[in-house]
Write an enzyme that holds these catalytic residues in place. Sequence first.
Site, mmCIF file in Angstrom:
data_model
loop_
_atom_site.group_PDB
_atom_site.id
_atom_site.type_symbol
_atom_site.label_atom_id
_atom_site.label_comp_id
_atom_site.label_asym_id
_atom_site.label_seq_id
_atom_site.Cartn_x
_atom_site.Cartn_y
_atom_site.Cartn_z
ATOM 1 N N GLU A 124 0.826 -1.197 0.000
ATOM 2 C CA GLU A 124 0.000 0.000 0.000
ATOM 3 C C GLU A 124 0.863 1.250 0.000
ATOM 4 O O GLU A 124 1.735 1.420 0.840
ATOM 5 C CB GLU A 124 -0.918 0.019 1.219
ATOM 6 C CG GLU A 124 -1.843 1.220 1.236
ATOM 7 C CD GLU A 124 -2.814 1.230 2.391
ATOM 8 O OE1 GLU A 124 -3.712 2.087 2.376
ATOM 9 O OE2 GLU A 124 -2.685 0.399 3.308
ATOM 10 N N GLU B 224 2.684 8.851 7.318
ATOM 11 C CA GLU B 224 2.623 7.490 7.847
ATOM 12 C C GLU B 224 3.835 6.643 7.492
ATOM 13 O O GLU B 224 4.131 5.669 8.150
ATOM 14 C CB GLU B 224 1.335 6.802 7.375
ATOM 15 C CG GLU B 224 0.094 7.468 7.927
ATOM 16 C CD GLU B 224 -1.182 6.757 7.548
ATOM 17 O OE1 GLU B 224 -1.155 5.520 7.383
ATOM 18 O OE2 GLU B 224 -2.209 7.431 7.428
ATOM 19 N N ASP C 281 -4.917 3.596 -2.485
ATOM 20 C CA ASP C 281 -5.863 4.134 -1.515
ATOM 21 C C ASP C 281 -6.137 5.588 -1.880
ATOM 22 O O ASP C 281 -5.226 6.419 -1.875
ATOM 23 C CB ASP C 281 -5.270 4.015 -0.106
ATOM 24 C CG ASP C 281 -6.239 4.369 0.994
ATOM 25 O OD1 ASP C 281 -6.921 5.404 0.875
ATOM 26 O OD2 ASP C 281 -6.289 3.629 1.985
ATOM 27 N N HIS D 79 -4.853 8.364 0.537
ATOM 28 C CA HIS D 79 -3.429 8.661 0.477
ATOM 29 C C HIS D 79 -3.043 9.307 -0.852
ATOM 30 O O HIS D 79 -2.211 10.221 -0.886
ATOM 31 C CB HIS D 79 -2.604 7.393 0.706
ATOM 32 C CG HIS D 79 -2.812 6.805 2.059
ATOM 33 N ND1 HIS D 79 -2.383 7.420 3.212
ATOM 34 C CD2 HIS D 79 -3.418 5.653 2.451
ATOM 35 C CE1 HIS D 79 -2.702 6.679 4.257
ATOM 36 N NE2 HIS D 79 -3.337 5.606 3.821
ATOM 37 N N HIS E 133 -8.639 0.992 -2.331
ATOM 38 C CA HIS E 133 -9.422 1.555 -1.226
ATOM 39 C C HIS E 133 -10.044 2.867 -1.681
ATOM 40 O O HIS E 133 -9.341 3.753 -2.150
ATOM 41 C CB HIS E 133 -8.533 1.867 -0.025
ATOM 42 C CG HIS E 133 -8.436 0.767 0.960
ATOM 43 N ND1 HIS E 133 -7.550 0.801 2.005
ATOM 44 C CD2 HIS E 133 -9.123 -0.389 1.089
ATOM 45 C CE1 HIS E 133 -7.675 -0.294 2.723
ATOM 46 N NE2 HIS E 133 -8.616 -1.032 2.183
ATOM 47 N N ARG F 46 -11.776 10.997 5.903
ATOM 48 C CA ARG F 46 -12.052 9.673 6.480
ATOM 49 C C ARG F 46 -13.506 9.478 6.899
ATOM 50 O O ARG F 46 -13.837 8.522 7.569
ATOM 51 C CB ARG F 46 -11.146 9.366 7.673
ATOM 52 C CG ARG F 46 -9.677 9.353 7.368
ATOM 53 C CD ARG F 46 -9.303 8.124 6.627
ATOM 54 N NE ARG F 46 -7.876 7.849 6.788
ATOM 55 C CZ ARG F 46 -7.269 6.830 6.229
ATOM 56 N NH1 ARG F 46 -7.948 5.987 5.491
ATOM 57 N NH2 ARG F 46 -5.994 6.630 6.406
ATOM 58 N N GLU G 126 -13.210 2.517 2.870
ATOM 59 C CA GLU G 126 -12.524 2.591 4.157
ATOM 60 C C GLU G 126 -12.822 3.946 4.794
ATOM 61 O O GLU G 126 -12.705 4.981 4.155
ATOM 62 C CB GLU G 126 -11.012 2.443 3.948
ATOM 63 C CG GLU G 126 -10.213 2.529 5.222
ATOM 64 C CD GLU G 126 -8.720 2.402 4.976
ATOM 65 O OE1 GLU G 126 -8.118 1.490 5.552
ATOM 66 O OE2 GLU G 126 -8.164 3.221 4.214
#
Length: 194
Positions: free
Chosen positions: A46, A52, A79, A82, A107, A113, A142
């Site tokens: 990922e 992160e 994702d 991101h 994702h 979020r 997600e």
Amino acid sequence: MICIRSLHGPRCAQSLHFKLTDQSAAASTHVVCAIYVNLVVQLGLEAVNRYESNVINTLSDAAKLVHQIGEPNVMVHADLYHMNIEESNMALEVRKCCESGLLQYFHVGASHRGYLGEGSEDLRGALRALAEGRYQGPLVFESFSSAVVDQNLTSALAIWRDLWVDSADLARSARHSIDVEWQAARRAAFGRPL
């Protein structure tokens, strides 16, 4: 899915440490993939944002590492959350990764979020790029809210707001948004839904 983090922390400068970490990540992930290949387990790398990790931040970083690992059971996991932070041309990178056959897990998530469509993410553009790249993998929603997520995960991911409390309503809303946009993306790419 595998999210590779530097031993030097997510905020270390991309210098010699990054190169050593990149080589170490390829070597160690190669060993893991070799163990799981006979178990028919697929591992996804990922690409996550710079806050992160400092190892895999873009789809091209992930694709490069997949090639370095060289095992048939490793693929790219993209994702939207991101990519919204890291990709300068998300549509181009998504199409390239799809066309290479490496992108096999996606994702979908809001930029904050929470509820899909209430953030600044370009869901329509991302799904259009997936359709144009002939993506065949799953689209997985997600989302996180401090109201329902474990306290350890809340701290680790810096989820400080209660963006939702009703999981069923969130899931229904996301499913509807994804279905509508995915069909529209496929119609735009091919003149009809596939």
